[in-house]
Structure formats: C-alpha cells, structure tokens
Design an enzyme around this catalytic site. Sequence first.
Site, mmCIF file in Angstrom:
data_model
loop_
_atom_site.group_PDB
_atom_site.id
_atom_site.type_symbol
_atom_site.label_atom_id
_atom_site.label_comp_id
_atom_site.label_asym_id
_atom_site.label_seq_id
_atom_site.Cartn_x
_atom_site.Cartn_y
_atom_site.Cartn_z
ATOM 1 N N TRP A 33 29.465 11.684 -12.324
ATOM 2 C CA TRP A 33 28.367 10.768 -12.495
ATOM 3 C C TRP A 33 27.389 11.349 -11.943
ATOM 4 C CZ3 TRP A 33 26.593 7.685 -15.690
ATOM 5 C CH2 TRP A 33 25.504 6.862 -15.443
ATOM 6 N N HIS A 34 26.372 11.937 -12.354
ATOM 7 C CA HIS A 34 24.988 12.248 -11.686
ATOM 8 C C HIS A 34 23.875 11.554 -12.532
ATOM 9 C CE1 HIS A 34 27.563 15.090 -9.824
ATOM 10 N NE2 HIS A 34 26.643 16.020 -9.425
ATOM 11 N N ALA A 68 16.017 10.841 -8.187
ATOM 12 C CA ALA A 68 16.439 11.485 -9.332
ATOM 13 C C ALA A 68 16.082 11.075 -10.530
ATOM 14 C CB ALA A 68 17.915 11.814 -8.907
ATOM 15 N N THR A 79 22.260 18.008 -8.343
ATOM 16 C CA THR A 79 20.920 17.462 -8.545
ATOM 17 C C THR A 79 20.256 16.982 -6.972
ATOM 18 O OG1 THR A 79 22.404 15.811 -8.952
ATOM 19 C CG2 THR A 79 21.104 16.398 -10.846
ATOM 20 N N ASN A 80 21.308 17.127 -6.079
ATOM 21 C CA ASN A 80 21.031 16.742 -4.740
ATOM 22 C C ASN A 80 19.886 17.371 -4.009
ATOM 23 O OD1 ASN A 80 21.634 15.094 -2.628
ATOM 24 N ND2 ASN A 80 22.502 16.650 -1.487
HETATM 25 C C1 FAD Z 1 30.591 11.634 -6.696
HETATM 26 C C2 FAD Z 1 29.439 12.443 -6.582
HETATM 27 C C3 FAD Z 1 29.347 13.628 -6.276
HETATM 28 C C4 FAD Z 1 28.059 14.390 -6.133
HETATM 29 N N1 FAD Z 1 28.433 15.881 -5.698
HETATM 30 C C5 FAD Z 1 26.994 16.395 -5.757
HETATM 31 C C6 FAD Z 1 27.142 17.694 -5.314
HETATM 32 O O1 FAD Z 1 28.214 18.169 -4.849
HETATM 33 N N2 FAD Z 1 26.003 18.473 -5.449
HETATM 34 C C7 FAD Z 1 24.872 18.023 -5.826
HETATM 35 O O2 FAD Z 1 23.717 18.634 -5.481
HETATM 36 N N3 FAD Z 1 24.960 16.539 -6.235
HETATM 37 C C8 FAD Z 1 25.770 15.926 -6.109
HETATM 38 N N4 FAD Z 1 25.841 14.607 -6.735
HETATM 39 C C9 FAD Z 1 24.510 13.992 -7.147
HETATM 40 C C10 FAD Z 1 23.724 13.398 -5.872
HETATM 41 O O3 FAD Z 1 24.202 12.935 -4.960
HETATM 42 C C11 FAD Z 1 22.495 12.839 -6.525
HETATM 43 O O4 FAD Z 1 21.970 13.484 -7.662
HETATM 44 C C12 FAD Z 1 21.613 12.183 -5.625
HETATM 45 O O5 FAD Z 1 22.361 11.533 -4.465
HETATM 46 C C13 FAD Z 1 20.605 11.287 -6.341
HETATM 47 O O6 FAD Z 1 19.561 10.817 -5.218
HETATM 48 P P1 FAD Z 1 18.847 9.256 -5.450
HETATM 49 O O7 FAD Z 1 18.308 8.960 -4.364
HETATM 50 O O8 FAD Z 1 18.208 9.503 -7.054
HETATM 51 O O9 FAD Z 1 20.089 8.293 -5.694
HETATM 52 P P2 FAD Z 1 20.993 7.632 -4.683
HETATM 53 O O10 FAD Z 1 21.440 8.724 -3.641
HETATM 54 O O11 FAD Z 1 22.034 7.157 -5.549
HETATM 55 O O12 FAD Z 1 20.385 6.704 -3.839
HETATM 56 C C14 FAD Z 1 20.130 5.294 -4.259
HETATM 57 C C15 FAD Z 1 20.112 4.419 -2.945
HETATM 58 O O13 FAD Z 1 19.554 3.165 -3.555
HETATM 59 C C16 FAD Z 1 20.338 2.184 -3.048
HETATM 60 N N5 FAD Z 1 20.044 0.877 -3.573
HETATM 61 C C17 FAD Z 1 20.526 0.532 -4.945
HETATM 62 N N6 FAD Z 1 20.242 -0.408 -5.286
HETATM 63 C C18 FAD Z 1 19.500 -1.076 -4.172
HETATM 64 C C19 FAD Z 1 18.795 -2.250 -4.152
HETATM 65 N N7 FAD Z 1 18.742 -3.302 -5.113
HETATM 66 N N8 FAD Z 1 18.102 -2.538 -2.850
HETATM 67 C C20 FAD Z 1 18.079 -1.497 -1.858
HETATM 68 N N9 FAD Z 1 18.832 -0.267 -2.221
HETATM 69 C C21 FAD Z 1 19.449 0.096 -3.474
HETATM 70 C C22 FAD Z 1 21.727 2.761 -2.913
HETATM 71 O O14 FAD Z 1 22.558 1.904 -1.828
HETATM 72 C C23 FAD Z 1 21.348 4.298 -2.650
HETATM 73 O O15 FAD Z 1 21.253 4.454 -1.212
HETATM 74 C C24 FAD Z 1 26.787 13.844 -6.593
HETATM 75 C C25 FAD Z 1 27.097 12.331 -7.084
HETATM 76 C C26 FAD Z 1 28.136 11.967 -7.178
HETATM 77 C C27 FAD Z 1 28.039 10.262 -7.556
#
Ligand code: FAD
Length: 97
Positions: A33-34, A68, A79-80
């Site tokens: 799930w990404h 993201a 995507t990280n």
């Molecule tokens: C199991 C897994 C493995 C992965 N492995 C990799 C990898 O090996 N390499 C790679 O490059 N990418 C990996 N990814 C993808 C990467 O983790 C994501 O692309 C990245 O974290 C996205 O960042 P984001 O800030 O968009 O979302 P997120 O990291 O999901 O951050 C969202 C934040 O918002 C917070 N939040 C949600 N709702 C609320 C609310 N109402 N109020 C306040 N805060 C809230 C959440 O708690 C979270 O901290 C993986 C993802 C998963 C799920």
Amino acid sequence: MLRSLTGGRDLARIGADETALADDVCDGVFWAWHARVTCRMGDPADPGAVVDPTGSTIKTDGLTVADASVMPRLPSANTNVPTLMIAKKIADDIRAG
Ligand SMILES: Cc1cc2nc3c(=O)[nH]c(=O)nc-3n(C[C@H](O)[C@H](O)[C@H](O)COP(=O)(O)OP(=O)(O)OC[C@H]3O[C@@H](n4cnc5c(N)ncnc54)[C@H](O)[C@@H]3O)c2cc1C
C-alpha cells in the site's frame, strides 16, 4: 544463495511448464500500500488538479499540501524519498514567503 532466493523451487522445471509458471507467479504476487496521487498537483486550469505547482489548494485559500498525495501521477519507483523532496521544496517555498 540460490536456495535462499528461490525458496528451494526448481526454476528450470517451473519455467518449462506453463501451468506451473502461472501458479508460481500467482503464488508470488503480493501488494504493498503506497497511497499517493489523491490530491494531484497540476495547472490550476486542469479540472483534475487539486493543488497548484506550489502545493496550494486551488479551490481553498490558505491551505498547502506537502506529501505523497500531490504526486501528479503514479511513480514507478519507491515513494519515500520523493515525498521527502516534495515536502522539503514546499516547506522551503513557504518559509521564503
Ligand atoms: C508497509 C509500507 C512499506 C513501505 N515501504 C517503503 C519503502 O521501502 N520505500 C519507500 O520509498 N517507500 C515505502 N513506503 C511508502 C512511504 O512510506 C510513503 O510513500 C510515505 O510515507 C508517504 O508520506 P506521506 O507524508 O504522504 O504520508 P504518511 O507517511 O502516511 O504520513 C501521513 C501522516 O499524517 C498523519 N495523519 C493522518 N490523519 C491525520 C489527522 N487527521 N490529523 C493529524 N495527522 C494525521 C499520520 O499519522 C501520518 O503521520 C511504504 C509504505 C508502507 C505502508
């Protein structure tokens, strides 16, 4: 090493048998799930765009998105780090006013 990578499966036998190959592929498929592209960045004139190229929401004043979700389309790589780059760029722009 080979045993570790193949899990002990006989790849030569599997590759020579269409049914075994199809079964092996189906057994090995998994998903990860990404979540992304739910708040797409684009030209404000594009009806599918949610944020403009600075990360500001097009239809709501005073709201910026920096994660993201603003990726304009599904990337074919992890995507990280791209997410960190998006966040850094948009945060720098906000700080610079
Ligand atoms: C199991 C897994 C493995 C992965 N492995 C990799 C990898 O090996 N390499 C790679 O490059 N990418 C990996 N990814 C993808 C990467 O983790 C994501 O692309 C990245 O974290 C996205 O960042 P984001 O800030 O968009 O979302 P997120 O990291 O999901 O951050 C969202 C934040 O918002 C917070 N939040 C949600 N709702 C609320 C609310 N109402 N109020 C306040 N805060 C809230 C959440 O708690 C979270 O901290 C993986 C993802 C998963 C799920």
